[in-house]
Scaffold this motif. Structure first.
Motif, short mmCIF file in Angstrom:
data_model
loop_
_atom_site.label_atom_id
_atom_site.label_comp_id
_atom_site.label_asym_id
_atom_site.label_seq_id
_atom_site.Cartn_x
_atom_site.Cartn_y
_atom_site.Cartn_z
N ILE A 62 0.83 -1.20 0.00
CA ILE A 62 0.00 0.00 0.00
C ILE A 62 0.87 1.25 0.00
N GLN A 63 1.95 1.23 0.79
CA GLN A 63 2.87 2.37 0.83
C GLN A 63 3.58 2.58 -0.50
N ASN A 64 4.04 1.48 -1.10
CA ASN A 64 4.78 1.59 -2.35
C ASN A 64 3.91 2.15 -3.49
N LEU A 65 2.63 1.80 -3.46
CA LEU A 65 1.71 2.30 -4.48
C LEU A 65 1.20 3.70 -4.17
N ALA A 66 1.53 4.21 -2.96
CA ALA A 66 0.97 5.48 -2.49
C ALA A 66 -0.54 5.45 -2.65
N ALA A 67 -1.13 4.31 -2.28
CA ALA A 67 -2.56 4.09 -2.48
C ALA A 67 -3.35 4.82 -1.42
N ASN A 68 -4.37 5.53 -1.84
CA ASN A 68 -5.24 6.24 -0.92
C ASN A 68 -6.56 5.52 -0.71
N ASN A 69 -7.02 4.79 -1.73
CA ASN A 69 -8.25 4.02 -1.57
C ASN A 69 -8.07 2.63 -2.16
N LEU A 70 -9.04 1.77 -1.93
CA LEU A 70 -8.91 0.37 -2.30
C LEU A 70 -8.77 0.18 -3.81
N GLY A 71 -9.38 1.04 -4.60
CA GLY A 71 -9.26 0.94 -6.05
C GLY A 71 -7.84 1.12 -6.53
N ASP A 72 -7.05 1.95 -5.84
CA ASP A 72 -5.65 2.16 -6.21
C ASP A 72 -4.84 0.87 -6.10
N VAL A 73 -5.25 -0.02 -5.20
CA VAL A 73 -4.49 -1.24 -4.92
C VAL A 73 -4.93 -2.41 -5.80
N LEU A 74 -6.24 -2.64 -5.88
CA LEU A 74 -6.74 -3.89 -6.48
C LEU A 74 -6.53 -3.96 -7.98
N ASN A 75 -6.30 -2.84 -8.62
CA ASN A 75 -6.12 -2.84 -10.07
C ASN A 75 -4.95 -3.69 -10.53
N GLN A 76 -4.04 -4.03 -9.60
CA GLN A 76 -2.82 -4.74 -9.98
C GLN A 76 -2.87 -6.25 -9.71
N TYR A 77 -4.01 -6.79 -9.28
CA TYR A 77 -4.04 -8.18 -8.83
C TYR A 77 -4.79 -9.10 -9.78
N LEU A 78 -4.31 -10.34 -9.85
CA LEU A 78 -4.86 -11.34 -10.76
C LEU A 78 -6.34 -11.60 -10.51
N ASN A 79 -7.07 -11.86 -11.60
CA ASN A 79 -8.48 -12.23 -11.58
C ASN A 79 -9.40 -11.10 -11.12
N ILE A 80 -8.82 -9.98 -10.74
CA ILE A 80 -9.61 -8.85 -10.24
C ILE A 80 -9.62 -7.74 -11.28
N SER A 81 -10.80 -7.24 -11.57
CA SER A 81 -10.94 -6.09 -12.47
C SER A 81 -11.63 -4.96 -11.74
N VAL A 82 -11.05 -3.77 -11.82
CA VAL A 82 -11.65 -2.58 -11.22
C VAL A 82 -12.30 -1.77 -12.33
N ARG A 83 -13.57 -1.44 -12.13
CA ARG A 83 -14.32 -0.70 -13.14
C ARG A 83 -14.71 0.67 -12.59
N PRO A 84 -13.88 1.70 -12.89
CA PRO A 84 -14.24 3.05 -12.45
C PRO A 84 -15.22 3.69 -13.42
N SER A 85 -15.96 4.66 -12.93
CA SER A 85 -16.89 5.39 -13.78
C SER A 85 -16.66 6.88 -13.60
N GLY A 86 -16.31 7.55 -14.68
CA GLY A 86 -16.11 8.98 -14.62
C GLY A 86 -17.41 9.75 -14.48
N THR A 87 -18.54 9.14 -14.89
CA THR A 87 -19.82 9.83 -14.85
C THR A 87 -20.53 9.69 -13.51
N SER A 88 -20.26 8.62 -12.76
CA SER A 88 -20.90 8.44 -11.46
C SER A 88 -19.92 8.64 -10.31
N GLY A 89 -18.62 8.56 -10.59
CA GLY A 89 -17.62 8.69 -9.56
C GLY A 89 -17.36 7.40 -8.80
#
Length: 706
Positions: A62-89
């Motif tokens: 978490i420190q190395n990624l300077a992650a502030n929220n869970l989405g910052d972290v999970l984007n890098q892990y196998l079998n996991i897909s993070v789907r952000p939305s610019g229109t809903s936040g």
């Protein structure tokens, strides 16, 4: 009947083993206890002893990624897909192709509320990581231990509850670009956080923290909120959002008795600026231009009281009592572009969820270390609210209460020093649906030469969401409704994994894991075409239990560690078969495949007090069936590459820390998705918005430990 017979045999076997004389476990005596996990365990224990294949995301990651929220972290892990939305936040997670409704997110073993559910459909951007000790992920059915909706897996956030220091204070400031947009106050991402912890004495510990995340939005080709031309360029491509998080903890322990109370608060504001600019005239203002804008205002309260200890000098108990509420309000107003004033501000409650939750377990019934039995309960009282759109644009509030009372039992049997078995069963009494059941059987065998074999079988269930039951959107020929007659989905999963740990004379440590799984979901809920209105000819859609879903997955994860250098590489191949139907036509059930790969490397240079880190993930081409005018056709989503890198250095005996780096170095923004425009039966293509491109950050932290 089969389940009852199996449970009887397990209990009988357990009692027989409990009468046996204790023996020293020579294998467990050699275990490395540094990596301790709690998710799915009777009590905290080493990861090697777990019958589950637990993946751990450490605080260092978490420190190395300077992650502030869970989405910052999970984007890098196998079998996991993070789907952000610019229109809903919002940012949601999908595991094995199943969306956030099937994946449960917990904080200290308690599911986290959001305005749409409990533990599921969680917005990752709303989960702050300011006081996280580690994150644990278990893939596969966890219905016996964690109940409804833990179908594809669970993610458990373990927070800090102690410190080896008398006083510990940490304050940080982080500045981050949003692609090429940045200004100290008006553009970019600006984060500030502070946390203070105090070990009062040997028994008492307290901590308090606050975090502010100010995302100023991403313009891209848009012109911002004060743009006055009516050419659809007003507003933002990614909406501005400001979050305030607060946490507080008080913990007490003496001997075997432990108790803590944790409080969290979230306040989030998302600004929506309408692209349509309108004109008006009055005698006071003359000619003027305005837009009808809105704000989404969310807040969440999280209370968790947990106590654990011993009863009758032997039984281990653990009880949590939680009250949570998340509410979203929508503020509509008119914004005058010349004067920059707001008028006609009206705020209404849009969605809310209030939950009373309690769970508890008893374990260590027998004196023998050869066997353990855990029994437990879960109680949920869930009060939901939603504002729905009836015919003729009439807005109607819906208030409903859903409850469940669950009881579960699980035994852990050390048949030999090497072989352990863990069967389990859960019964769930539902206020809205038929009673539900979940069962599981987990096996673990330790071979020589550091080889670990695990296997599992599990059944689980997913209850319909508040939206699936009660939502309505009826306007201008559009007809989408929920369905109060929905039944829970049921699922069956199988998993197997083989892990080999090797220690070479050179000091190189190698850990190789190979895993495979199969998941079968029945009565899957989908929004489907149910009829054409005989009076208007318009299509009408409704949530119904109509689809089937099957998935198999093969993956490998490999770690190489020597001294201060660590390298990880993994890959996964997923096949998904989904049978979708409506009242007119159906898709076939062929398997569609996707491949993803990830890798990370980190090196700590002691002489410089510096850590160099890089994280890479490749998301291969994926496919899914989408509804056309007369049949379901395949939609292709193009591959994408993700790369994050950082350098973290400490100064002045670790009192100061600086982290500089870049996210999304490959500059991913949109990826092409084919066959998404089915107008008049003609297949077209569109772009799936994944990110806003490459960004750079710098984070400065001050640590005071006394």
């Amino acid at each position: 009947m089969k389940i009852k017979i199996t449970l009887f045999i397990v209990i009988a076997f357990s009692i027989n083993l409990s009468a046996q004389e204790k023996k020293k476990d020579t294998i467990n005596a050699k275990e490395e206890l540094s990596e301790v996990v709690v998710t799915g365990q009777f009590e905290p224990q080493s990861i090697k002893k777990s019958v589950f294949n637990v993946r751990v995301i450490s605080s260092k990651d978490i420190q190395n990624l300077a992650a502030n929220n869970l989405g910052d972290v999970l984007n890098q892990y196998l079998n996991i897909s993070v789907r952000p939305s610019g229109t809903s936040g919002r940012s949601t997670v999908s595991l094995f192709g199943l969306d956030a409704q099937y994946f449960k997110i917990l904080v200290d073993n308690v599911p986290l509320v959001n305005e749409a559910g409990l533990g599921n459909n969680t917005d990752l951007s709303q989960i702050n990581l300011n006081d996280v000790e580690q994150i644990e992920i278990v893939e596969g059915s966890m219905g016996v231990i964690y109940g409804a909706n833990a179908v594809s897996g669970v993610l458990n956030i373990i927070t800090k509850k102690s410190s080896r220091y008398k006083w510990s204070v940490s304050a940080s400031v982080q500045e981050e670009t949003v692609k090429d947009e940045f200004a100290l106050f008006d553009k970019g991402r600006h984060i500030q956080s502070i946390r203070a912890a105090h070990t009062i004495n040997d028994n008492w510990f307290v901590s308090i923290g606050a975090n502010r995340n100010d995302f100023q939005g991403f313009l891209d080709d848009k012109k911002g909120k004060d743009y006055s031309e009516n050419d659809q360029l007003r507003g933002y491509r990614w909406l501005p959002k400001e979050q305030l998080n607060g946490t507080a903890l008080i913990a007490y322990h003496k001997g075997d008795f432990r108790v803590f109370y944790k409080f969290e608060y979230l306040d989030e504001d998302i600004d929506y600026y309408n692209a349509t600019v309108q004109s008006g005239y009055n005698t006071e203002l003359g000619s003027y231009r305005y837009a009808n804008d809105k704000r989404y205002l969310s807040n969440r309260y999280f209370h968790n009281l947990n106590t654990s200890g011993k009863l009758f000098s032997q039984l281990n108990y653990n009880v949590s009592l939680s009250h949570q509420k998340q509410e979203r309000n929508v503020e509509d107003f008119r914004y005058y572009l010349l004067t920059k004033n707001e008028t006609s501000n009206v705020t209404v409650k849009d969605q809310s969820m209030e939950v009373l939750y309690s769970t508890g377990t008893l374990s260590n019934f027998f004196s023998s270390k050869k066997v353990d039995l855990q029994t437990g309960y879960e109680f949920v009282n869930n009060k939901g609210y939603s504002l729905v759109q009836e015919a003729n644009n009439v807005m109607t509030p819906i208030r409903k209460t859903l409850e469940n009372y669950d009881f579960f039992a699980s035994a852990e049997i050390m048949a030999t020093e090497r072989f352990s078995v863990r069967p389990g069963l859960r019964f769930s009494a539902q206020s809205k649906f038929k009673d539900q059941y979940a069962s599981s059987l987990n096996l673990r065998y330790l071979f020589d030469k550091g080889i670990e074999l695990r296997g599992s079988y599990g059944t689980s269930f997913r209850t319909p969401t508040f939206e699936e039951l009660y939502s309505k959107q009826i306007f201008d020929g559009h007809f989408f409704t929920g369905n109060e007659n929905l039944i829970p989905e049921t699922s069956t999963s199988y998993e197997a994994s083989l892990k080999k740990t090797t220690m070479l004379d050179s000091g190189l440590q190698i850990a190789n894991t190979f895993a495979g799984s199969f998941l079968d979901v029945n009565d899957r809920i989908d929004m489907a075409l149910v009829r054409f209105n005989p009076d208007t000819g318009n299509p009408e859609y409704e949530y119904i239990n109509i689809s089937k879903y099957k998935m198999w997955n093969f993956s490998t994860m490999n770690q190489f560690k020597k001294g201060n250098f660590t390298f990880n590489i993994g890959a996964a191949l997923i096949g998904v078969s989904r049978k979708i139907e409506n009242q007119v036509f159906a898709s076939d059930d062929r398997y569609l495949y996707s491949f993803n790969l990830n890798s990370s490397a980190s090196y700590f240079a002691p002489k410089w007090g510096t850590t160099f880190s890089a994280y890479y993930k490749y998301n291969g081409k994926s496919q899914q069936f989408v509804e056309g005018s007369s049949e379901y056709i395949i939609s292709d989503i193009d591959p994408s590459n993700w790369l994050d890198a950082s350098v973290r250095k400490t100064f002045f005996k670790n009192k100061f820390e600086a982290t500089v780096g870049a996210r999304n170095i490959c500059n991913v923004t949109n990826v092409n998705q084919s066959n998404t425009n089915q107008s008049a039966g003609h297949a077209g293509s569109s772009e799936l918005n994944l990110a806003y491109g490459r960004s750079y950050f710098i984070k400065l932290t001050y640590n005071l430990n006394l």
